[in-house]
Design a protein around this motif. Structure first.
Motif, PDB file in Angstrom:
ATOM      1  N   ARG A   1      18.565  27.504 -10.612  1.00  0.00           N
ATOM      2  CA  ARG A   1      19.113  27.032  -9.340  1.00  0.00           C
ATOM      3  C   ARG A   1      17.996  26.813  -8.320  1.00  0.00           C
ATOM      4  O   ARG A   1      17.994  25.835  -7.575  1.00  0.00           O
ATOM      5  N   LEU A   2      17.044  27.742  -8.282  1.00  0.00           N
ATOM      6  CA  LEU A   2      15.944  27.598  -7.332  1.00  0.00           C
ATOM      7  C   LEU A   2      15.129  26.339  -7.628  1.00  0.00           C
ATOM      8  O   LEU A   2      14.756  25.590  -6.719  1.00  0.00           O
ATOM      9  N   ILE A   3      14.842  26.088  -8.882  1.00  0.00           N
ATOM     10  CA  ILE A   3      14.072  24.904  -9.244  1.00  0.00           C
ATOM     11  C   ILE A   3      14.839  23.637  -8.875  1.00  0.00           C
ATOM     12  O   ILE A   3      14.274  22.687  -8.316  1.00  0.00           O
ATOM     13  N   LEU A   4      16.141  23.605  -9.189  1.00  0.00           N
ATOM     14  CA  LEU A   4      16.963  22.458  -8.812  1.00  0.00           C
ATOM     15  C   LEU A   4      16.957  22.264  -7.303  1.00  0.00           C
ATOM     16  O   LEU A   4      16.861  21.128  -6.810  1.00  0.00           O
ATOM     17  N   ALA A   5      17.032  23.369  -6.561  1.00  0.00           N
ATOM     18  CA  ALA A   5      17.045  23.281  -5.105  1.00  0.00           C
ATOM     19  C   ALA A   5      15.777  22.603  -4.583  1.00  0.00           C
ATOM     20  O   ALA A   5      15.850  21.619  -3.828  1.00  0.00           O
ATOM     21  N   TYR A   6      14.631  23.107  -4.978  1.00  0.00           N
ATOM     22  CA  TYR A   6      13.378  22.554  -4.449  1.00  0.00           C
ATOM     23  C   TYR A   6      13.179  21.107  -4.870  1.00  0.00           C
ATOM     24  O   TYR A   6      12.683  20.293  -4.083  1.00  0.00           O
ATOM     25  N   LYS A   7      13.564  20.778  -6.095  1.00  0.00           N
ATOM     26  CA  LYS A   7      13.442  19.388  -6.544  1.00  0.00           C
ATOM     27  C   LYS A   7      14.387  18.464  -5.783  1.00  0.00           C
ATOM     28  O   LYS A   7      14.176  17.250  -5.741  1.00  0.00           O
ATOM     29  N   SER A   8      15.411  19.056  -5.157  1.00  0.00           N
ATOM     30  CA  SER A   8      16.395  18.273  -4.401  1.00  0.00           C
ATOM     31  C   SER A   8      16.132  18.292  -2.899  1.00  0.00           C
ATOM     32  O   SER A   8      16.919  17.738  -2.128  1.00  0.00           O
ATOM     33  N   GLY A   9      15.058  18.965  -2.466  1.00  0.00           N
ATOM     34  CA  GLY A   9      14.763  19.051  -1.042  1.00  0.00           C
ATOM     35  C   GLY A   9      15.552  20.134  -0.327  1.00  0.00           C
ATOM     36  O   GLY A   9      15.812  20.032   0.877  1.00  0.00           O
ATOM     37  N   ILE A  10      15.893  21.194  -1.044  1.00  0.00           N
ATOM     38  CA  ILE A  10      16.721  22.285  -0.535  1.00  0.00           C
ATOM     39  C   ILE A  10      15.966  23.596  -0.721  1.00  0.00           C
ATOM     40  O   ILE A  10      15.211  23.755  -1.689  1.00  0.00           O
ATOM     41  N   PHE A  11      16.162  24.551   0.191  1.00  0.00           N
ATOM     42  CA  PHE A  11      15.548  25.870   0.024  1.00  0.00           C
ATOM     43  C   PHE A  11      16.479  26.951   0.578  1.00  0.00           C
ATOM     44  O   PHE A  11      17.286  26.694   1.471  1.00  0.00           O
ATOM     45  N   PRO A  12      16.367  28.184   0.056  1.00  0.00           N
ATOM     46  CA  PRO A  12      17.185  29.292   0.560  1.00  0.00           C
ATOM     47  C   PRO A  12      16.506  29.972   1.741  1.00  0.00           C
ATOM     48  O   PRO A  12      15.290  30.143   1.767  1.00  0.00           O
ATOM     49  N   TRP A  13      17.320  30.388   2.692  1.00  0.00           N
ATOM     50  CA  TRP A  13      16.787  31.072   3.884  1.00  0.00           C
ATOM     51  C   TRP A  13      17.940  31.846   4.510  1.00  0.00           C
ATOM     52  O   TRP A  13      18.890  31.249   5.008  1.00  0.00           O
ATOM     53  N   PHE A  14      17.880  33.159   4.456  1.00  0.00           N
ATOM     54  CA  PHE A  14      18.989  33.979   4.939  1.00  0.00           C
ATOM     55  C   PHE A  14      18.480  35.378   5.252  1.00  0.00           C
ATOM     56  O   PHE A  14      17.408  35.790   4.783  1.00  0.00           O
TER      57      PHE A  14
ATOM     58  N   PRO B   1      25.188  36.245   2.893  1.00  0.00           N
ATOM     59  CA  PRO B   1      25.201  35.469   1.647  1.00  0.00           C
ATOM     60  C   PRO B   1      23.994  34.535   1.620  1.00  0.00           C
ATOM     61  O   PRO B   1      23.362  34.290   2.652  1.00  0.00           O
ATOM     62  N   ILE B   2      23.679  34.018   0.445  1.00  0.00           N
ATOM     63  CA  ILE B   2      22.571  33.067   0.339  1.00  0.00           C
ATOM     64  C   ILE B   2      22.938  31.788   1.091  1.00  0.00           C
ATOM     65  O   ILE B   2      24.014  31.227   0.892  1.00  0.00           O
ATOM     66  N   ILE B   3      22.054  31.345   1.973  1.00  0.00           N
ATOM     67  CA  ILE B   3      22.271  30.123   2.738  1.00  0.00           C
ATOM     68  C   ILE B   3      21.225  29.099   2.299  1.00  0.00           C
ATOM     69  O   ILE B   3      20.033  29.400   2.237  1.00  0.00           O
ATOM     70  N   TRP B   4      21.678  27.897   1.984  1.00  0.00           N
ATOM     71  CA  TRP B   4      20.814  26.833   1.477  1.00  0.00           C
ATOM     72  C   TRP B   4      20.631  25.768   2.545  1.00  0.00           C
ATOM     73  O   TRP B   4      21.599  25.306   3.134  1.00  0.00           O
ATOM     74  N   TRP B   5      19.393  25.367   2.765  1.00  0.00           N
ATOM     75  CA  TRP B   5      19.041  24.491   3.877  1.00  0.00           C
ATOM     76  C   TRP B   5      18.401  23.197   3.397  1.00  0.00           C
ATOM     77  O   TRP B   5      17.665  23.172   2.410  1.00  0.00           O
ATOM     78  N   SER B   6      18.654  22.128   4.160  1.00  0.00           N
ATOM     79  CA  SER B   6      17.919  20.877   4.021  1.00  0.00           C
ATOM     80  C   SER B   6      17.833  20.261   5.410  1.00  0.00           C
ATOM     81  O   SER B   6      18.635  19.409   5.784  1.00  0.00           O
ATOM     82  N   PRO B   7      16.854  20.704   6.207  1.00  0.00           N
ATOM     83  CA  PRO B   7      16.800  20.297   7.620  1.00  0.00           C
ATOM     84  C   PRO B   7      16.376  18.850   7.806  1.00  0.00           C
ATOM     85  O   PRO B   7      15.704  18.254   6.962  1.00  0.00           O
TER      86      PRO B   7
END
Length: 212
Positions: free
Chosen positions: A32-45, A50-56
């Motif tokens: 999931r983490l790899i998919l997130a970064y490849k998609s321009g998303i990162f976790p920050w909480f 709960p885990i919050i996913w960001w794409s500012p």
């Protein structure tokens, strides 16, 4: 805002709210983490959330040729009082990033679960670190996710003046030699701006991110 399940999925980036929050929930498994970064998303909480996913939007980045190194910083580098290593003490770096006190922050967003998740990515060769040593003591560093042509910076720390800048400059110089496209710095702060980072529109960020 989307609520994630065990399914390995993220909603479209343009569905993020104005603050950049895209989704909540899911897990910190490597896939999931790899998919997130490849998609321009990162976790920050924060701990207990709960885990919050960001794409500012906009996104803070450094185009490598735009790095700013002040005269005083050059003098510090030329004194050769620091030793720089790459990916030699990832756990040490991320643990210091968790513990270091930061102005204006009560605590840290780097939970113990985050440390274990990113250390797993480090074992896989995906997460990497830069270490700065003085008299054989780890005094500064940074870590992030290496996508092969883009490095996604996560956090950095200094125990002595300028140590995190030393790590940042060393990373940028290394990325230049390997023809990386840019360094992702996620969100704006004055420290990053002083080093030459700037904000770009999310669509422009994603276009470059998807460059093969």
């Amino acid at each position: 805002m989307h609520l994630l399940t065990d399914q390995l999925f993220f909603p479209p980036i343009n569905s993020a709210n104005p603050d950049g929050v895209l989704a909540v929930g899911g897990d910190l498994l490597p896939e999931r983490l790899i998919l997130a970064y490849k998609s321009g998303i990162f976790p920050w909480f924060n701990p207990g959330e709960p885990i919050i996913w960001w794409s500012p939007n906009p996104r803070m980045v450094l185009f490598l040729d735009e790095l700013v190194v002040s005269k005083s910083m050059r003098k510090t580098i030329n004194k050769n009082v620091f030793e720089i290593t790459f990916n030699q003490d990832f756990r040490g770096v991320i643990s210091h990033c968790q513990k270091i006190k930061r102005d204006g922050q009560r605590g840290t967003w780097i939970t113990n679960d985050m440390i274990e998740a990113y250390c797993k990515l480090n074992e896989m060769g995906v997460a990497k670190s830069v270490e700065v040593w003085k008299n054989k003591e780890l005094v500064g560093g940074l870590y992030g996710i290496d996508l092969g042509n883009i490095f996604c910076g996560e956090s950095m720390f200094s125990k002595v003046s300028n140590a995190s800048k030393i790590a940042f400059i060393a990373l940028v110089n290394q990325l230049k030699t390997e023809n990386y496209l840019f360094l992702d710095c996620q969100v704006y702060n004055e420290h990053l701006e002083s080093l030459g980072c700037r904000e770009i529109e999310r669509d422009a960020f994603l276009k470059i991110l998807n460059t093969k």
